[in-house]
Scaffold this motif. Sequence first.
Motif, PDB file in Angstrom:
ATOM      1  N   PRO A 136       0.830  -1.202   0.000  1.00  0.00           N
ATOM      2  CA  PRO A 136       0.000   0.000   0.000  1.00  0.00           C
ATOM      3  C   PRO A 136       0.866   1.253   0.000  1.00  0.00           C
ATOM      4  O   PRO A 136       2.056   1.208   0.325  1.00  0.00           O
ATOM      5  CB  PRO A 136      -0.779  -0.129   1.317  1.00  0.00           C
ATOM      6  N   LEU A 137       0.264   2.374  -0.348  1.00  0.00           N
ATOM      7  CA  LEU A 137       0.965   3.651  -0.350  1.00  0.00           C
ATOM      8  C   LEU A 137       0.773   4.395   0.964  1.00  0.00           C
ATOM      9  O   LEU A 137       1.321   5.490   1.153  1.00  0.00           O
ATOM     10  CB  LEU A 137       0.483   4.520  -1.515  1.00  0.00           C
ATOM     11  N   TRP A 138      -0.023   3.823   1.854  1.00  0.00           N
ATOM     12  CA  TRP A 138      -0.301   4.427   3.155  1.00  0.00           C
ATOM     13  C   TRP A 138      -0.254   3.330   4.206  1.00  0.00           C
ATOM     14  O   TRP A 138      -0.578   2.169   3.927  1.00  0.00           O
ATOM     15  CB  TRP A 138      -1.693   5.081   3.140  1.00  0.00           C
ATOM     16  N   THR A 139       0.208   3.680   5.400  1.00  0.00           N
ATOM     17  CA  THR A 139       0.198   2.714   6.495  1.00  0.00           C
ATOM     18  C   THR A 139      -0.361   3.366   7.742  1.00  0.00           C
ATOM     19  O   THR A 139      -0.108   4.545   7.996  1.00  0.00           O
ATOM     20  CB  THR A 139       1.605   2.162   6.786  1.00  0.00           C
ATOM     21  N   ASN A 140      -1.108   2.600   8.515  1.00  0.00           N
ATOM     22  CA  ASN A 140      -1.651   3.082   9.776  1.00  0.00           C
ATOM     23  C   ASN A 140      -0.908   2.518  10.976  1.00  0.00           C
ATOM     24  O   ASN A 140      -1.376   2.604  12.106  1.00  0.00           O
ATOM     25  CB  ASN A 140      -3.136   2.722   9.883  1.00  0.00           C
ATOM     26  N   SER A 141       0.268   1.937  10.736  1.00  0.00           N
ATOM     27  CA  SER A 141       0.987   1.280  11.826  1.00  0.00           C
ATOM     28  C   SER A 141       1.790   2.252  12.680  1.00  0.00           C
ATOM     29  O   SER A 141       2.204   1.894  13.772  1.00  0.00           O
ATOM     30  CB  SER A 141       1.924   0.213  11.260  1.00  0.00           C
ATOM     31  N   MET A 142       2.003   3.474  12.178  1.00  0.00           N
ATOM     32  CA  MET A 142       2.794   4.446  12.946  1.00  0.00           C
ATOM     33  C   MET A 142       2.130   5.813  12.940  1.00  0.00           C
ATOM     34  O   MET A 142       1.536   6.230  11.930  1.00  0.00           O
ATOM     35  CB  MET A 142       4.199   4.603  12.358  1.00  0.00           C
ATOM     36  N   PHE A 143       2.251   6.504  14.086  1.00  0.00           N
ATOM     37  CA  PHE A 143       1.813   7.891  14.211  1.00  0.00           C
ATOM     38  C   PHE A 143       0.391   8.106  13.731  1.00  0.00           C
ATOM     39  O   PHE A 143       0.072   9.110  13.084  1.00  0.00           O
ATOM     40  CB  PHE A 143       2.776   8.823  13.474  1.00  0.00           C
ATOM     41  N   GLY A 144      -0.460   7.126  14.003  1.00  0.00           N
ATOM     42  CA  GLY A 144      -1.857   7.236  13.635  1.00  0.00           C
ATOM     43  C   GLY A 144      -2.118   7.045  12.159  1.00  0.00           C
ATOM     44  O   GLY A 144      -3.268   6.903  11.738  1.00  0.00           O
ATOM     45  N   GLY A 145      -1.071   7.046  11.350  1.00  0.00           N
ATOM     46  CA  GLY A 145      -1.200   6.897   9.902  1.00  0.00           C
ATOM     47  C   GLY A 145      -0.291   7.879   9.192  1.00  0.00           C
ATOM     48  O   GLY A 145      -0.167   9.042   9.590  1.00  0.00           O
ATOM     49  N   MET A 146       0.371   7.425   8.134  1.00  0.00           N
ATOM     50  CA  MET A 146       1.253   8.296   7.355  1.00  0.00           C
ATOM     51  C   MET A 146       1.507   7.660   5.991  1.00  0.00           C
ATOM     52  O   MET A 146       1.349   6.447   5.822  1.00  0.00           O
ATOM     53  CB  MET A 146       2.576   8.514   8.089  1.00  0.00           C
ATOM     54  N   PRO A 147       1.882   8.471   5.001  1.00  0.00           N
ATOM     55  CA  PRO A 147       2.238   7.885   3.703  1.00  0.00           C
ATOM     56  C   PRO A 147       3.423   6.935   3.852  1.00  0.00           C
ATOM     57  O   PRO A 147       4.278   7.108   4.719  1.00  0.00           O
ATOM     58  CB  PRO A 147       2.621   9.112   2.863  1.00  0.00           C
ATOM     59  N   ALA A 148       3.456   5.953   3.002  1.00  0.00           N
ATOM     60  CA  ALA A 148       4.533   4.960   3.055  1.00  0.00           C
ATOM     61  C   ALA A 148       5.726   5.365   2.199  1.00  0.00           C
ATOM     62  O   ALA A 148       6.675   4.598   2.086  1.00  0.00           O
ATOM     63  CB  ALA A 148       4.000   3.602   2.585  1.00  0.00           C
ATOM     64  N   PHE A 149       5.707   6.581   1.638  1.00  0.00           N
ATOM     65  CA  PHE A 149       6.717   6.966   0.657  1.00  0.00           C
ATOM     66  C   PHE A 149       8.136   6.911   1.206  1.00  0.00           C
ATOM     67  O   PHE A 149       9.072   6.616   0.473  1.00  0.00           O
ATOM     68  CB  PHE A 149       6.432   8.377   0.128  1.00  0.00           C
ATOM     69  N   GLN A 150       8.315   7.230   2.489  1.00  0.00           N
ATOM     70  CA  GLN A 150       9.657   7.210   3.064  1.00  0.00           C
ATOM     71  C   GLN A 150       9.882   5.973   3.926  1.00  0.00           C
ATOM     72  O   GLN A 150      10.817   5.927   4.724  1.00  0.00           O
ATOM     73  CB  GLN A 150       9.875   8.483   3.886  1.00  0.00           C
ATOM     74  N   ILE A 151       9.019   4.977   3.789  1.00  0.00           N
ATOM     75  CA  ILE A 151       9.173   3.724   4.536  1.00  0.00           C
ATOM     76  C   ILE A 151       9.485   2.586   3.572  1.00  0.00           C
ATOM     77  O   ILE A 151      10.574   2.034   3.572  1.00  0.00           O
ATOM     78  CB  ILE A 151       7.895   3.417   5.348  1.00  0.00           C
ATOM     79  N   TRP A 152       8.534   2.237   2.751  1.00  0.00           N
ATOM     80  CA  TRP A 152       8.756   1.230   1.709  1.00  0.00           C
ATOM     81  C   TRP A 152       7.623   1.338   0.697  1.00  0.00           C
ATOM     82  O   TRP A 152       6.447   1.185   1.049  1.00  0.00           O
ATOM     83  CB  TRP A 152       8.789  -0.180   2.268  1.00  0.00           C
ATOM     84  N   VAL A 153       7.984   1.618  -0.531  1.00  0.00           N
ATOM     85  CA  VAL A 153       7.005   1.713  -1.614  1.00  0.00           C
ATOM     86  C   VAL A 153       7.608   1.073  -2.851  1.00  0.00           C
ATOM     87  O   VAL A 153       8.799   1.227  -3.125  1.00  0.00           O
ATOM     88  CB  VAL A 153       6.623   3.179  -1.912  1.00  0.00           C
ATOM     89  N   GLN A 154       6.783   0.365  -3.574  1.00  0.00           N
ATOM     90  CA  GLN A 154       7.228  -0.213  -4.838  1.00  0.00           C
ATOM     91  C   GLN A 154       7.218   0.866  -5.927  1.00  0.00           C
ATOM     92  O   GLN A 154       6.294   1.666  -6.002  1.00  0.00           O
ATOM     93  CB  GLN A 154       6.298  -1.347  -5.262  1.00  0.00           C
ATOM     94  N   TYR A 155       8.239   0.849  -6.736  1.00  0.00           N
ATOM     95  CA  TYR A 155       8.274   1.695  -7.937  1.00  0.00           C
ATOM     96  C   TYR A 155       8.575   0.767  -9.107  1.00  0.00           C
ATOM     97  O   TYR A 155       9.690   0.730  -9.634  1.00  0.00           O
ATOM     98  CB  TYR A 155       9.330   2.791  -7.795  1.00  0.00           C
ATOM     99  N   PRO A 156       7.581  -0.003  -9.548  1.00  0.00           N
ATOM    100  CA  PRO A 156       7.831  -1.054 -10.545  1.00  0.00           C
ATOM    101  C   PRO A 156       8.240  -0.536 -11.909  1.00  0.00           C
ATOM    102  O   PRO A 156       8.812  -1.290 -12.701  1.00  0.00           O
ATOM    103  CB  PRO A 156       6.479  -1.788 -10.608  1.00  0.00           C
ATOM    104  N   ASN A 157       7.960   0.728 -12.215  1.00  0.00           N
ATOM    105  CA  ASN A 157       8.319   1.261 -13.522  1.00  0.00           C
ATOM    106  C   ASN A 157       9.720   1.843 -13.553  1.00  0.00           C
ATOM    107  O   ASN A 157      10.160   2.354 -14.580  1.00  0.00           O
ATOM    108  CB  ASN A 157       7.311   2.325 -13.949  1.00  0.00           C
ATOM    109  N   ASN A 158      10.400   1.812 -12.434  1.00  0.00           N
ATOM    110  CA  ASN A 158      11.748   2.360 -12.333  1.00  0.00           C
ATOM    111  C   ASN A 158      12.753   1.235 -12.567  1.00  0.00           C
ATOM    112  O   ASN A 158      12.851   0.298 -11.776  1.00  0.00           O
ATOM    113  CB  ASN A 158      11.939   2.986 -10.952  1.00  0.00           C
ATOM    114  N   VAL A 159      13.524   1.314 -13.631  1.00  0.00           N
ATOM    115  CA  VAL A 159      14.444   0.240 -14.001  1.00  0.00           C
ATOM    116  C   VAL A 159      15.506   0.019 -12.935  1.00  0.00           C
ATOM    117  O   VAL A 159      15.987  -1.105 -12.731  1.00  0.00           O
ATOM    118  CB  VAL A 159      15.100   0.528 -15.366  1.00  0.00           C
TER     119      VAL A 159
END
Length: 830
Positions: free
Chosen positions: A61-84
Amino acid sequence: MNNWFKRNGVHLAIIGIFIALCFVYFSPALQGKALYQSDVLMAQGMQKEIMDVRAKDGKGPLWTNSMFGGMPAFQIWVQYPNNVTTYVISFFKTVFPNPIDTVLLYLLGAYLLFCVLRMNPWLAAAGAIAFAFSSYNFQIIDAGHSNKAMAIAFFPPILAGIIMAFRRQYLTGAVLTALFLAIEIRTNHIQMTYYLFIALLIYVGIELYHAVKTKTTQDFLKSFGYLAVAALLAIAVNAGMLLTSYEYGAETIRGKSNLKTEKSEPNNGLDREYAYQWSQGLGESLTFLVPNAYGGASGAGNLDENSEVAKTLTTKGIPAEQLLPAMQQLSQIGLSTYWGDKQFTSGPWYFGAIICFLFVLGLFIVKNRIKWWILSASLLCLILSFGRHLPFLSDLFFDYFPLYNKFRAVESILVITAFLIPVLAILAVKEVAFHTEDPKKLNKSLLNSLYITGGLLLILIAVPTVLLDFKTQNHNAFIEQLTQVTNGDRAFADSIAKALVDDRISLARMDALRSLFFVLVGAGLIWALIRKKMNPQVTFIILAAVILVDMWNIDRRYLNNEKFVDKSVLAQQFKTRDVDQLIQRDGSYYRVLDLASGNPFSNSIPSYFHKSIGGYHAAKLKRYQEVLDKQFNGAINEDVLDMLNTKYLITSDQNGQKETMVNRSTAAGNAWFVQNVEYVKSADEEMLAISSFDPKKVMVVHEEFKPLIDIKKVGYDGNAFIRLTNYHPDHMTYEYSSGRDALAVFSEIWYDKGWNAYVDGEKIPYFRADYLLRAAQLPGGNHKLEFKFEPTSYYTGETISLIASILLILGLAYAIYTETRNKNPEPAKA
C-alpha cells in the motif's frame, strides 16, 4: 572471446579478489547469521503492515496506519515497478547477502572511477579499497543505515561518468552518469545525493573556469549539455519517488510550521539546534589520521582489565571478574573513552594513515586541476561539518542555501571529504610512478609530506596534551556524578576521572604510534617508486595490501563477527508478549499506545504488532509532531487519545518488568457523528481547542473549511450510525445511516495530497477537523462511504518513470553498441 578475457583478465581477477574480501570479512553471513542492525530492526517494525498487505495483495500500500496514527509509506517502503533501477538494486541484494552487497558496490564503483582516471588496475584496486574501507562506511552498515551506505557507494561511478563526458566521451559519459545517478537517487537518501551535488557544483565551476582560460568553452558546453540531459533522465527515471517525496516533505517536520506563537519552531526546514546536534568537533579532524585521538566510540568498550580505570577500581576491592560490568555500569553516567562534543558516536572518521600521508603528498605534486576541486570541495565540506562549532559558514548555508536546512546531522557531509581524499592520494601515487618531474623535487615533496604527517604524529606520541586536553565539556559534572555514585567519596571520584583521562591519552598515543608505522611504510613505498627500486606494479599490489591491513583492523573495531547473531535472536526482538496477544484478540480496527517499551515516539517495535500512535521516523508529519509537542509533553491528553481511537494502553510496573493492558472505553471509534462545530481562526487556536474538549460531541474546524459545511442542512440524528465495514491501509470503506445531512469525524490522519472521499461512488469534499483528523458533511440516507488514497504524484511519476527507464535502457544499449563498433580490431596473426 579469448581475446576479450586476455584484455580484461586483470580486471576480472581484481573483481574476484573484491568478492573474496567481502565474503571473508563478513564470513558469518555464509553461516546463516545476520547482522544485528538497530535501524534495520526499526525499519522492520515500520514496514510490517506494508509487507503483510504486499504478501496478501501482491503489492504494497501507499499508506500505512501502523505508525503515528497513519502516514504515507513513501519514506518507509514503496514499490516503484516502472523504475528500471529498482531491479538493478534488487539484483545485488538477491545475489549477495547483506551487507556483502553494499561493500562490493563500494569497491566496484570506486574501481571504475580509478580506472577512468587511467590508473594501473592494481593501483585502482588500492584506491577502491581505501574508499570502501573508510571507517564511516562500515559504521553506518553496523547501525543499519542501508540507504545511506548504498547512496555513498554510487558517488564514484557518477563522478566517473562526469569525467568521461568532460573528456569528450560525450555519449558514454552521459549514459553512465544517467545510469548511476538514477540508481543513486533510487537509494532514497536525498541528503547524501544533495551533498554530492554541492561537490559536483564546484567541479563544474572549475571545469568552466578551465574552459574559459583555454578557450574551449564550446567543448565544455557540449559536455555540460550531455550531462544536463543525463541528469534530467536520471531524475525522470525516479519521478515517482521524487514527486511523492517532494509533496510529502512539505508536510513533514522539514516543512513550514503551522503554529505562529511557538517561538522555537522554525519557519521552514528543521530546527537549527536539531540539525546541528551531530556537528564534527574541530579537533576531531585528527581522527582522519589517528582513529582513537578522541577515544573511539562512545562508552567504555575500549577499556579492559588492564586500563587505568580498572586499576583504580581495583584499589577499592572490586574483584577482577566484576571490573568490566562495573565500568559498563559507570558508562551510564558518562564513563566513556570518547570525549568529543557529540551526544554519542559509533566511531571516528578514519581515512587511513597512509591515505592521509599520500593526500598531503598529492597537494605538493599533483598537477591535474582535479586537485583544486578535491581540495576546495573537501575543505568546504569539512568546514560545514563543524556545524555549531563554526557557525559563520554553516549558518550562511542553513539560512540561504536551497534545501540545506532540510537535513540533520551536518557532520554527515564528511562523506564527501572521505570520498575525495583517497582520490587525490592515489593520484599522487600515479604521479610518482609515472613522473616526468625531477626526482630531487619529488624527494623534497616526499620529505615535506613526511615531516607534516609524521611530525604531527610524533607530537601526539610524545606530548599529546599539547594538542588535546582529553576532557569533555562536562568533565566536572561527571566528577560530581561519580561522587554521588561513590557515596560522597570525592577523592575516589577524582581518581577515576583522572584514570579515564590517562586511558584516553594512552589510546591516542597507541593509535598515533600505529599510524606512524603505516605512514613510514607508505613513505618507504613512495621512495622505492621514486628511486625505481621496485617494479611499479609490485609496489601497487603491496600498497593495496598495506592499505587493506590498516583499514581492515580499524573497521573490525566497529563491525566484526560479534555483531552477527543467529536469525532466531533477531526474531526474538519481535517476540509477541502476553499483552500483545491479549490485545490482538480484538479483531476490530483500533490504535495502541505502548508506554512499556521505552519512548513510544522513537520506537517502531510496537508498530510490528499494533496500529500505533507512536513510531520511529525522521520525517513525521509536521502536524502530528506539533500535537506530540503540545499534547503529550509532560502529560498525556486523554481527549487526543480518544479522537485517535486509542483503545489500548500498554504500561509496565515500576521495575519495567510486567506489562499491563489498559482498555480505554472512551476511545471515540473509527468514525462518529458530532452535534456541534467550533470554528477557529488559526492553527494555534485549533491546538488550544483540542487541549480540552469532547471529540465525540464537538469538532474543531479551521475557518478555511467553513465553505464546505452547509450548516442549514446539517442536523444531529440520535439514531444515526456510521461504522467501518472494510479496512485496507489505503482504502477504507464505511456504511452509515442518518435521517439528514450529518457531520462525521474519522479517526484518520489528515493528508490531502492523495486521500479522496466517495459516497456511493461519487466524489465528495472533505476537510480537516480537530487539528489532525479527516471530517466530512455526509448526505442523509443510507450510504456507502469510501476513503481512497490516490496520490496523483505517484501515478503521474510512475508514468514518467516508465518512459524515462525505456530511454535509459535504449541509451545504454546504443552506447555499448557504439563503443564496441569503435574498438579497433586486433591485427591478424601471421
